[in-house]
Design an enzyme around this catalytic site. Structure first.
Site, PDB file in Angstrom:
ATOM      1  N   LYS A  70       0.827  -1.211   0.000  1.00  0.00           N
ATOM      2  CA  LYS A  70       0.000   0.000   0.000  1.00  0.00           C
ATOM      3  C   LYS A  70       0.863   1.263   0.000  1.00  0.00           C
ATOM      4  O   LYS A  70       0.614   2.201  -0.760  1.00  0.00           O
ATOM      5  CB  LYS A  70      -0.952  -0.004   1.198  1.00  0.00           C
ATOM      6  CG  LYS A  70      -1.983  -1.129   1.147  1.00  0.00           C
ATOM      7  CD  LYS A  70      -2.968  -1.063   2.277  1.00  0.00           C
ATOM      8  CE  LYS A  70      -2.351  -1.350   3.621  1.00  0.00           C
ATOM      9  NZ  LYS A  70      -1.842  -2.738   3.739  1.00  0.00           N
ATOM     10  N   ASP A 115      -1.285   6.707   6.287  1.00  0.00           N
ATOM     11  CA  ASP A 115      -1.278   5.276   6.587  1.00  0.00           C
ATOM     12  C   ASP A 115      -2.159   5.007   7.810  1.00  0.00           C
ATOM     13  O   ASP A 115      -2.265   5.850   8.697  1.00  0.00           O
ATOM     14  CB  ASP A 115       0.158   4.815   6.853  1.00  0.00           C
ATOM     15  CG  ASP A 115       0.303   3.311   6.765  1.00  0.00           C
ATOM     16  OD1 ASP A 115      -0.640   2.643   6.283  1.00  0.00           O
ATOM     17  OD2 ASP A 115       1.360   2.798   7.179  1.00  0.00           O
TER      18      ASP A 115
END
Length: 344
Positions: A70, A115
């Site tokens: 990611k 994040d």
């Protein structure tokens, strides 16, 4: 030889000293990114469209288990858009003022990566709604009856959020993302491609069988496969092995207590306790944690997800149960009186 805790080899959180090495091994473009074909294809369309429109790309949400790429994709998105990248995390944004300070300093077209976005505070989330939709935030100055709201216009930016628990995101925040991509665990052949690229960058000589052996123990996660490759490199250097074959790779990973199925010390301790001490279960999580000498949260978040995914352990209303596959993996016969679930 490395004195790294074997349990950390198959963990999905990188140690601080490993971050620089991980950065060096990260792919720099979508073409270099291995796996996740659907997400890559969709992302390519979104980014190409934004370039043709000469506008910032839609906000993007990337979800999936840790270690699948990611953060790497966020860096690639910024690189593909030729835009600067600002990185932060949900736990670091505990007040609306923290978020306002970040947003007010963004440049036109900049990519903001958050994040673990599901761990932001509620006031910061509510401020983010307006920033994502209208590129504006209201700054409150003062307190009580004398408080004044000052609108602050923001440049167009692209928010890339990453989460390992998409279900914890509130609906209003999730709905403001124009693109949502879910990353899946990697197949062994995809991990072998990751390994070949990393081995080339690390100037390692590894046979096809060596790559296959490392990939088979990597839990379907690129972060883990790169970590295991580096530990195999350490073992080969110490033992003077110039070319790593299946036997060398297996011997190296056996040294670090990572077995042929990717299980580490904690995984095997959980299965051993279930299969021997509790005759296959069912047993409560807290009792199981005491037996293996770990915190309940560690067993639940580190060991259980992989054991369940591999069909070695099952969660039931009565507690945890070892499957037939768990007994077979440990080479133990299933007790006849145990009522468990069939292996998969």
């Amino acid at each position: 030889m490395s004195t790294e805790d074997p349990r950390e080899l198959v963990g999905t959180t990188p140690a601080p000293e490993e971050r620089a090495m991980e950065t060096a091994l990260r792919p720099k473009s979508l073409d270099d990114f291995v796996g996740q074909q659907t997400v890559r294809r969709q992302l390519s369309l979104v980014l190409e469209s934004s370039k043709l429109r000469e506008r910032a790309a839609d906000h993007m949400l990337l979800s999936g288990p840790p270690g699948l790429g990611k953060t790497t994709l966020a860096m690639i998105i910024a690189a593909e858009m030729s835009a600067p990248l600002r990185l932060t995390s949900g736990p670091a944004i505990q007040h609306a003022g923290d978020l306002a300070a970040i947003l007010s300093s963004l440049a036109e077209g900049e990519v903001l990566f958050i994040d673990e976005i599901h761990r932001m505070s509620r006031p910061a989330e509510e401020m983010l709604y307006m920033a994502m939709e209208d590129f504006r935030v209201d700054i409150v100055v003062g307190k009580g009856a004398g408080a004044t709201s000052i609108p602050l216009e923001l440049p167009e930016f692209t928010l890339v959020g990453a989460t390992t628990r998409a279900g914890l995101l509130p609906g209003p925040l999730r709905d403001r993302f124009g693109f949502t991509g879910h990353l899946e665990f990697y197949a062994p052949e995809e991990l072998e491609r990751v390994l070949r690229r990393s081995a080339q960058l690390l100037e390692m000589r590894v046979t096809d069988a060596g790559f296959e052996e490392i990939a088979s123990r990597s839990r379907g996660t690129p972060r883990i496969t790169n970590r295991l490759l580096r530990r195999v490199r350490d073992w080969a250097l110490v033992h003077g092995v110039a070319e790593i074959d299946r036997r060398a790779a297996g011997a190296a990973l056996d040294t670090y207590e990572v077995d042929p199925r990717g299980l580490d010390r904690l995984d095997r301790a959980v299965l051993q306790a279930l299969c021997t001490t509790f005759r296959g279960g069912p047993v409560g999580l807290s009792t199981l944690a005491v037996i293996v000498g770990e915190e309940t949260e560690t067993v639940e978040t580190v060991a259980e997800p992989y054991l369940v995914r591999e069909g070695l352990l099952a969660r039931t209303p009565r507690g945890r149960i070892a499957t037939d596959a768990a007994f077979a993996h440990l080479g133990l016969p299933r007790p006849e009186t145990q009522e468990g679930l069939p292996g998969t």
